[in-house]
Structures are given as C-alpha cells and as structure tokens.
Design a protein around this motif. Sequence first.
Motif, PDB file in Angstrom:
ATOM      1  N   ALA A 104       0.825  -1.218   0.000  1.00  0.00           N
ATOM      2  CA  ALA A 104       0.000   0.000   0.000  1.00  0.00           C
ATOM      3  C   ALA A 104       0.856   1.264   0.000  1.00  0.00           C
ATOM      4  CB  ALA A 104      -0.938  -0.003   1.206  1.00  0.00           C
ATOM      5  N   GLN A 105       2.162   1.121  -0.207  1.00  0.00           N
ATOM      6  CA  GLN A 105       3.116   2.236  -0.239  1.00  0.00           C
ATOM      7  C   GLN A 105       3.297   2.905   1.124  1.00  0.00           C
ATOM      8  OE1 GLN A 105       4.959   2.896  -3.175  1.00  0.00           O
ATOM      9  NE2 GLN A 105       4.016   0.941  -3.615  1.00  0.00           N
ATOM     10  N   ASN A 106       3.065   2.166   2.216  1.00  0.00           N
ATOM     11  CA  ASN A 106       3.309   2.658   3.571  1.00  0.00           C
ATOM     12  C   ASN A 106       4.679   2.189   4.034  1.00  0.00           C
ATOM     13  OD1 ASN A 106       0.653   3.772   3.893  1.00  0.00           O
ATOM     14  ND2 ASN A 106      -0.088   1.674   4.134  1.00  0.00           N
ATOM     15  N   ARG A 107       5.351   3.023   4.825  1.00  0.00           N
ATOM     16  CA  ARG A 107       6.653   2.641   5.362  1.00  0.00           C
ATOM     17  C   ARG A 107       6.515   1.417   6.257  1.00  0.00           C
ATOM     18  NH1 ARG A 107      10.919   6.769   5.875  1.00  0.00           N
ATOM     19  NH2 ARG A 107      10.451   8.272   4.254  1.00  0.00           N
ATOM     20  N   VAL A 108       7.564   0.579   6.238  1.00  0.00           N
ATOM     21  CA  VAL A 108       7.606  -0.618   7.076  1.00  0.00           C
ATOM     22  C   VAL A 108       8.747  -0.424   8.077  1.00  0.00           C
ATOM     23  CG1 VAL A 108       7.814  -3.141   7.105  1.00  0.00           C
ATOM     24  CG2 VAL A 108       6.817  -1.988   5.108  1.00  0.00           C
ATOM     25  N   GLU A 110       9.532  -1.852  10.781  1.00  0.00           N
ATOM     26  CA  GLU A 110      10.123  -3.071  11.331  1.00  0.00           C
ATOM     27  C   GLU A 110      11.133  -3.709  10.371  1.00  0.00           C
ATOM     28  OE1 GLU A 110       6.659  -2.954  10.690  1.00  0.00           O
ATOM     29  OE2 GLU A 110       6.252  -1.993  12.609  1.00  0.00           O
ATOM     30  N   CYS A 111      11.226  -3.173   9.169  1.00  0.00           N
ATOM     31  CA  CYS A 111      12.161  -3.684   8.162  1.00  0.00           C
ATOM     32  C   CYS A 111      13.208  -2.597   7.895  1.00  0.00           C
ATOM     33  CB  CYS A 111      11.419  -4.031   6.872  1.00  0.00           C
ATOM     34  SG  CYS A 111      12.508  -4.664   5.575  1.00  0.00           S
ATOM     35  N   PRO A 112      14.424  -2.766   8.416  1.00  0.00           N
ATOM     36  CA  PRO A 112      15.447  -1.734   8.210  1.00  0.00           C
ATOM     37  C   PRO A 112      15.983  -1.726   6.775  1.00  0.00           C
ATOM     38  CG  PRO A 112      16.366  -3.593   9.400  1.00  0.00           C
ATOM     39  CD  PRO A 112      14.900  -3.874   9.228  1.00  0.00           C
ATOM     40  N   SER A 113      16.263  -0.536   6.269  1.00  0.00           N
ATOM     41  CA  SER A 113      16.779  -0.417   4.897  1.00  0.00           C
ATOM     42  C   SER A 113      18.144  -1.081   4.758  1.00  0.00           C
ATOM     43  CB  SER A 113      16.858   1.041   4.483  1.00  0.00           C
ATOM     44  OG  SER A 113      17.738   1.755   5.330  1.00  0.00           O
ATOM     45  N   THR A 150       9.108  -9.202   4.144  1.00  0.00           N
ATOM     46  CA  THR A 150       8.493 -10.007   3.090  1.00  0.00           C
ATOM     47  C   THR A 150       7.607  -9.113   2.222  1.00  0.00           C
ATOM     48  OG1 THR A 150       8.500 -11.931   4.534  1.00  0.00           O
ATOM     49  CG2 THR A 150       7.069 -12.028   2.607  1.00  0.00           C
ATOM     50  N   ASP A 151       7.810  -9.191   0.914  1.00  0.00           N
ATOM     51  CA  ASP A 151       7.067  -8.409  -0.079  1.00  0.00           C
ATOM     52  C   ASP A 151       7.261  -6.900   0.052  1.00  0.00           C
ATOM     53  OD1 ASP A 151       6.022 -10.678  -1.334  1.00  0.00           O
ATOM     54  OD2 ASP A 151       4.397 -10.802   0.123  1.00  0.00           O
ATOM     55  N   ALA A 152       8.316  -6.475   0.704  1.00  0.00           N
ATOM     56  CA  ALA A 152       8.589  -5.040   0.826  1.00  0.00           C
ATOM     57  C   ALA A 152       9.228  -4.513  -0.458  1.00  0.00           C
ATOM     58  CB  ALA A 152       9.509  -4.766   2.015  1.00  0.00           C
ATOM     59  N   VAL A 153       9.063  -3.228  -0.704  1.00  0.00           N
ATOM     60  CA  VAL A 153       9.661  -2.540  -1.841  1.00  0.00           C
ATOM     61  C   VAL A 153      10.711  -1.589  -1.282  1.00  0.00           C
ATOM     62  CG1 VAL A 153       9.246  -0.940  -3.733  1.00  0.00           C
ATOM     63  CG2 VAL A 153       7.530  -2.659  -3.176  1.00  0.00           C
TER      64      VAL A 153
END
Length: 165
Positions: A104-108, A110-113, A150-153
């Motif tokens: 949904a194009q929201n920041r995640v 819990e997933c560090p860049s 998982t499934d992050a952009v």
Amino acid sequence: MRSLGPRMEVAVAMTILGVGAAVVAAMHLTWPEPELPAMAYSVSGGEAGVIGLEPFEIDDVSGGAVELTPGSEGARLVRLSNPNNVDIVVLTLEAQAGQPLDEAQNRVPECPSGVLTVVPMAEPVAIPPAGSVEVEMVVQIAHDVPSACTDAVFPLTYSGRAARA
C-alpha cells in the motif's frame, strides 16, 4: 576573463557532474513472487552550461522486480547516458536503499533499509558523446532478514561522479 587552468576546470567539471547525477528507482524484496514492476526514471539536477558540460543521466532499466531471499544476490541493470557532445568517463556509481514500503506504499519501520545493499560499480566506464552504456549493479540481501520485510519494496537512490574523458 581569467582562465581557471586545466586542473581547476577538471575539478569544477567533476564536481558539477557528481552533484548533478542522481536517480531514484525501486528495488523489490519478495518471497516468492515479485508482483510490482520496478520504477525507473531519470532525475538530472545541476548547473547546466558550466564549462559546457551537463550531468550524465542514470536510468534503472531492469524491468521487473528482482526476487531476493535472505542471503541471496540479485542484479539491477542501469543505463548511463551522456547528454554532452564530448566523451565522459563515469568514475563512480552507487545506490542507497531507502526505507522499505509495503504493497500500500506505507513505510515498514520493522524492516530496516540496511538489510539491502548495492555493491558500487567496480570500474569506471567511458560514454561517447550523446551515447549510453549499460552496467550491472549487484544487489545483496542480509542473511537475517526480519519477516516484516516479506514483499517489501526498497526505493533505491543512485548517484555517481563523472569527468571529461
């Protein structure tokens, strides 16, 4: 008007080309199937007309998403274009991963860049006047990736430095 001299002209040209070349693209981290295509567009800022050189352009032309699993490597195909009427040499090219986004194009948060890294271009490349070359950038994902990824952009910001050949 006083001449800057050959060394100073090269230094000024390198500074302008280095600052002016930047592009943002998206890198997908998916298990098992990538669903969205990678975005790629060229952004070229800088001061055109200084010593007659314009910034080179960077375009991620990889097409679809790269599927990565923990501990794996992938690749992005990047086109470098020279808008000038003289040869240039791209000295460096690198990419930084931004904060990952969900479907949904929201920041995640819990997933560090930092779980995604891009290896800088190994060797300088020459580009003829009004020409382009394609280089491959190696993308690596950490072994210990949180499940939130998982499934992050991952948005990638490319930058580089060039000089007159």
